[in-house]
Design an enzyme around this catalytic site. Structure first.
Site, PDB file in Angstrom:
ATOM      1  N   LYS A  34       2.843 -34.824  21.095  1.00 12.76           N
ATOM      2  CA  LYS A  34       1.534 -34.282  21.495  1.00 12.76           C
ATOM      3  C   LYS A  34       0.648 -35.371  22.110  1.00 12.76           C
ATOM      4  CE  LYS A  34      -1.718 -33.934  18.124  1.00 12.76           C
ATOM      5  NZ  LYS A  34      -3.020 -34.570  18.364  1.00 12.76           N
ATOM      6  N   ASN A  35       0.554 -36.507  21.416  1.00 16.68           N
ATOM      7  CA  ASN A  35      -0.402 -37.529  21.859  1.00 16.68           C
ATOM      8  C   ASN A  35       0.065 -38.299  23.090  1.00 16.68           C
ATOM      9  OD1 ASN A  35      -2.092 -36.698  19.873  1.00 16.68           O
ATOM     10  ND2 ASN A  35      -1.682 -38.400  18.481  1.00 16.68           N
ATOM     11  N   ARG A  41     -10.396 -33.551  20.994  1.00 16.51           N
ATOM     12  CA  ARG A  41     -10.980 -34.816  21.459  1.00 16.51           C
ATOM     13  C   ARG A  41     -10.236 -35.404  22.650  1.00 16.51           C
ATOM     14  NH1 ARG A  41     -14.788 -36.915  18.546  1.00 16.51           N
ATOM     15  NH2 ARG A  41     -14.398 -38.856  19.647  1.00 16.51           N
ATOM     16  N   CYS A  55     -15.523 -34.562  14.001  1.00 17.50           N
ATOM     17  CA  CYS A  55     -14.143 -34.590  13.533  1.00 17.50           C
ATOM     18  C   CYS A  55     -14.094 -34.888  12.038  1.00 17.50           C
ATOM     19  CB  CYS A  55     -13.401 -35.670  14.300  1.00 17.50           C
ATOM     20  SG  CYS A  55     -11.669 -35.637  13.954  1.00 17.50           S
ATOM     21  N   ARG A 110     -15.824 -40.755  15.628  1.00 17.73           N
ATOM     22  CA  ARG A 110     -14.868 -41.106  16.690  1.00 17.73           C
ATOM     23  C   ARG A 110     -15.635 -41.305  17.986  1.00 17.73           C
ATOM     24  NH1 ARG A 110      -9.665 -37.337  16.179  1.00 17.73           N
ATOM     25  NH2 ARG A 110      -8.785 -38.918  17.551  1.00 17.73           N
ATOM     26  N   ASP A 114      -1.783 -41.897  11.431  1.00 18.45           N
ATOM     27  CA  ASP A 114      -1.377 -40.491  11.450  1.00 18.45           C
ATOM     28  C   ASP A 114      -0.261 -40.169  10.450  1.00 18.45           C
ATOM     29  OD1 ASP A 114      -3.268 -40.038  13.349  1.00 18.45           O
ATOM     30  OD2 ASP A 114      -1.887 -40.023  15.057  1.00 18.45           O
ATOM     31  N   ARG A 144      -2.176 -27.267  15.453  1.00 24.53           N
ATOM     32  CA  ARG A 144      -2.623 -28.093  16.595  1.00 24.53           C
ATOM     33  C   ARG A 144      -1.585 -29.160  16.932  1.00 24.53           C
ATOM     34  NH1 ARG A 144      -7.532 -31.097  15.286  1.00 24.53           N
ATOM     35  NH2 ARG A 144      -6.892 -32.017  17.236  1.00 24.53           N
TER      36      ARG A 144
HETATM   37  N1  EPU Z   1     -13.104 -46.366  18.567  1.00 28.73           N
HETATM   38  C1  EPU Z   1     -14.326 -46.921  18.884  1.00 28.73           C
HETATM   39  N2  EPU Z   1     -14.816 -46.682  20.156  1.00 28.73           N
HETATM   40  C2  EPU Z   1     -14.153 -45.972  21.082  1.00 28.73           C
HETATM   41  C3  EPU Z   1     -12.878 -45.423  20.742  1.00 28.73           C
HETATM   42  C4  EPU Z   1     -12.395 -45.651  19.475  1.00 28.73           C
HETATM   43  O1  EPU Z   1     -14.954 -47.569  18.063  1.00 28.73           O
HETATM   44  O2  EPU Z   1     -14.651 -45.800  22.189  1.00 28.73           O
HETATM   45  C5  EPU Z   1     -12.563 -46.584  17.227  1.00 28.73           C
HETATM   46  C6  EPU Z   1     -12.273 -45.279  16.501  1.00 28.73           C
HETATM   47  O3  EPU Z   1     -13.425 -44.774  15.856  1.00 28.73           O
HETATM   48  C7  EPU Z   1     -11.194 -45.697  15.533  1.00 28.73           C
HETATM   49  C8  EPU Z   1     -10.413 -46.725  16.325  1.00 28.73           C
HETATM   50  O4  EPU Z   1     -11.296 -47.184  17.345  1.00 28.73           O
HETATM   51  O5  EPU Z   1     -11.767 -46.307  14.413  1.00 28.73           O
HETATM   52  C9  EPU Z   1      -9.154 -46.216  16.967  1.00 28.73           C
HETATM   53  O6  EPU Z   1      -9.406 -45.004  17.685  1.00 28.73           O
HETATM   54  P1  EPU Z   1      -8.584 -44.561  18.963  1.00 28.73           P
HETATM   55  O7  EPU Z   1      -9.495 -44.531  20.123  1.00 28.73           O
HETATM   56  O8  EPU Z   1      -7.361 -45.385  19.059  1.00 28.73           O
HETATM   57  O9  EPU Z   1      -8.212 -43.059  18.585  1.00 28.73           O
HETATM   58  P2  EPU Z   1      -8.037 -41.883  19.618  1.00 28.73           P
HETATM   59  O10 EPU Z   1      -7.513 -42.416  20.865  1.00 28.73           O
HETATM   60  O11 EPU Z   1      -9.285 -41.068  19.644  1.00 28.73           O
HETATM   61  C10 EPU Z   1      -5.554 -41.353  19.035  1.00 28.73           C
HETATM   62  C11 EPU Z   1      -4.809 -40.164  18.538  1.00 28.73           C
HETATM   63  C12 EPU Z   1      -5.125 -39.941  17.074  1.00 28.73           C
HETATM   64  C13 EPU Z   1      -4.759 -41.194  16.287  1.00 28.73           C
HETATM   65  C14 EPU Z   1      -5.503 -42.407  16.876  1.00 28.73           C
HETATM   66  C15 EPU Z   1      -5.127 -43.717  16.230  1.00 28.73           C
HETATM   67  C16 EPU Z   1      -4.606 -38.830  20.530  1.00 28.73           C
HETATM   68  C17 EPU Z   1      -4.939 -37.586  21.236  1.00 28.73           C
HETATM   69  N3  EPU Z   1      -5.153 -39.000  19.330  1.00 28.73           N
HETATM   70  O12 EPU Z   1      -6.931 -41.031  18.887  1.00 28.73           O
HETATM   71  O13 EPU Z   1      -4.307 -38.865  16.649  1.00 28.73           O
HETATM   72  O14 EPU Z   1      -5.118 -41.050  14.943  1.00 28.73           O
HETATM   73  O15 EPU Z   1      -5.214 -42.505  18.282  1.00 28.73           O
HETATM   74  O16 EPU Z   1      -3.783 -43.979  16.355  1.00 28.73           O
HETATM   75  O17 EPU Z   1      -3.832 -39.625  21.017  1.00 28.73           O
HETATM   76  C18 EPU Z   1      -3.707 -37.008  15.354  1.00 28.73           C
HETATM   77  O18 EPU Z   1      -2.784 -36.796  16.152  1.00 28.73           O
HETATM   78  O19 EPU Z   1      -3.802 -36.418  14.240  1.00 28.73           O
HETATM   79  C19 EPU Z   1      -4.748 -37.968  15.700  1.00 28.73           C
HETATM   80  C20 EPU Z   1      -5.953 -37.965  15.140  1.00 28.73           C
END
Ligand code: EPU
Length: 423
Positions: free
Chosen positions: A22-23, A94, A118, A123, A309, A401
């Site tokens: 998915k991701n 998201r 969330c 996030r 995850d 999801r």
């Molecule tokens: N963060 C910031 N600022 C930003 C972006 C992120 O401070 O602008 C922080 C976040 O709050 C968090 C950390 O950085 O503490 C990492 O967040 P990241 O941006 O890597 O998460 P994401 O890209 O929003 C993806 C996956 C998530 C998974 C995370 C971490 C997708 C669609 N989602 O989220 O997947 O937990 O990376 O590996 O790729 C899931 O599939 O259940 C899921 C939540």
């Protein structure tokens, strides 16, 4: 709303295949916004989040279809004047934020709603915006929308690390913008997750020039246009990992196809430390668990560390292990919604700041519980499989999801999971 009724006490046995990731699929679908020409994607899982992304891309003037026979997804840009990603779609997923970079890079403008709240904690998207600004986009947040514009983005050097390390979708977003920027972009502290690597490989097929794929420093030489391409999405390491943990937790013997050793190394290491036997060949991993597992200290970290995850699923497994485990969350400090529900089933878990202390050797007992987010739901399913009696898990839409027919796949391994309608 759908719920699961899980009858516990079965040892999982047999073979199962993980679906496409998915991701990885979500940002790769967004990358089609950059293409001059059709994009064909294989191995895209059939999930609620994927259908939401299809809806969002159609809203953005793309033709998006799934071929009935092959399951392949074909995406093509039709109306390049559409640049608005509305809240009505963005609040449920998201990953929709991944359209920001491609829209600005290819269409010069974007109006993207800030994503909804969330259950796993804060996030923010500040790093996405920092990267886009560094590339020269004009950015303003007004009435809950990011308004961004730029005639032609310009290559630059940027540091994309945040308080919790790298950002997965942030790296994806900025990378998708940088590939069409004028000149060279260096992204430092880029996310190394397999999903970002898969997106990079897809972009290269489209004609992008990216060096350092899989490393924390991505160097992108911008090009003037990208073509359509064909790509097969990698298997879902989190789905595969969920089956591996479920096998160990139920003292089973399960072989997972579509489980890539290098993507799952941290989990494999932890399962072995807990006493499970883990073998692999090609993209297949087999787990056999002894009658008793040992306690563990698990800390989530960006890839190649232990994935956040899989934290909840691992915690469910550790409730029955010998001794005391400590599970520390370094990505989402508040991602512990499953703790209270596991305790309702007889687990002995105490939350301490961004960690949870798990007193093992508990025999879980089936209870009515509530799913709060995708991975917490998976943890409750595993707990239900371990428990004595029946566990009813409400709000299973969270699980839908991210897991493609989870109950069907588990039942083939000897589990007894029924989907029911709840009022
Ligand atoms: N963060 C910031 N600022 C930003 C972006 C992120 O401070 O602008 C922080 C976040 O709050 C968090 C950390 O950085 O503490 C990492 O967040 P990241 O941006 O890597 O998460 P994401 O890209 O929003 C993806 C996956 C998530 C998974 C995370 C971490 C997708 C669609 N989602 O989220 O997947 O937990 O990376 O590996 O790729 C899931 O599939 O259940 C899921 C939540």
């Amino acid at each position: 709303m759908d719920a699961f009724v899980v009858t516990g006490g079965k040892h999982l046995k047999g073979r199962v295949r993980a679906s496409g990731a998915k991701n990885a699929a979500l940002p790769i679908m967004a990358a089609a916004l950059l293409a001059d020409g059709p994009v064909r994607l294989k191995n895209v899982p059939n999930l609620a989040d994927i259908r939401t992304m299809m809806r969002l891309l159609r809203e953005l003037g793309m033709k998006v279809e799934r071929q009935e026979r092959s399951g392949d997804m074909i995406l093509e840009n039709v109306d390049l004047s559409r640049v608005a990603a509305p809240y009505s779609i963005m609040r449920t997923m998201r990953a929709g934020i991944c359209v920001l970079g491609p829209l600005v890079a290819r269409r010069g403008r974007a109006e993207v709603s800030l994503p909804g709240g969330c259950a796993i904690g804060d996030r923010p998207v500040d790093l996405h915006m920092k990267g886009m600004k560094a590339l020269g986009a004009k950015l303003e947040v007004k009435h809950g929308y990011i308004h961004a514009s730029c005639k032609r983005l310009r290559g630059t050097e940027m540091y994309l690390g945040g308080p919790f390390g790298s950002t997965v979708t942030g790296t994806a977003n900025v990378l998708m913008a940088a590939v069409l920027a004028k000149g060279t972009t260096v992204i430092d502290c880029a996310a190394c997750e397999p999903e970002v690597q898969d997106l990079s490989r897809m972009l290269v097929k489209m004609g992008a020039l990216i060096h350092g794929i899989g490393s924390p420093r991505l160097v992108v030489e911008g090009v003037d246009r990208l073509s359509g391409a064909e790509h097969s999405v990698i298997p879902d390491r989190i789905e595969a990992g969920t089956f591996l943990v479920a096998a160990a937790a139920t003292r089973g013997d399960v072989t997972v196809e579509g489980a890539r050793w290098n993507d799952l190394f941290a989990l494999v290491h932890m399962l072995r430390e807990a006493g499970a036997h883990v073998e692999h060949y090609d993209d297949t991993i087999r787990v056999r668990a002894p009658d008793r597992l040992r306690s563990l200290d698990v800390t989530t970290l960006p890839f190649p560390g232990f994935p956040t995850d899989l934290q909840a699923q691992m915690m469910a497994m550790l409730t029955a292990a010998d001794g005391i485990s400590v599970v520390t969350e370094k990505i989402y400090p508040d991602r512990f919604m499953h703790v209270a529900e596991l305790n309702r089933m007889g687990a002995g878990v105490r939350k301490e700041g961004n960690a949870a202390v798990v007193h093992g050797q508990r025999r879980l007992s089936g209870a009515p519980v509530m799913a709060s987010d995708l991975r917490a739901s998976a943890a409750l399913v595993i707990a239900g499989l371990m428990a004595e009696g029946k566990t009813t898990i409400s709000r299973i839409y969270h699980l839908d999801r991210g897991y493609d027919r989870l109950e069907l796949k588990l039942n083939r391994l000897g589990a007894y999971v029924r989907r029911i309608k709840e009022k």
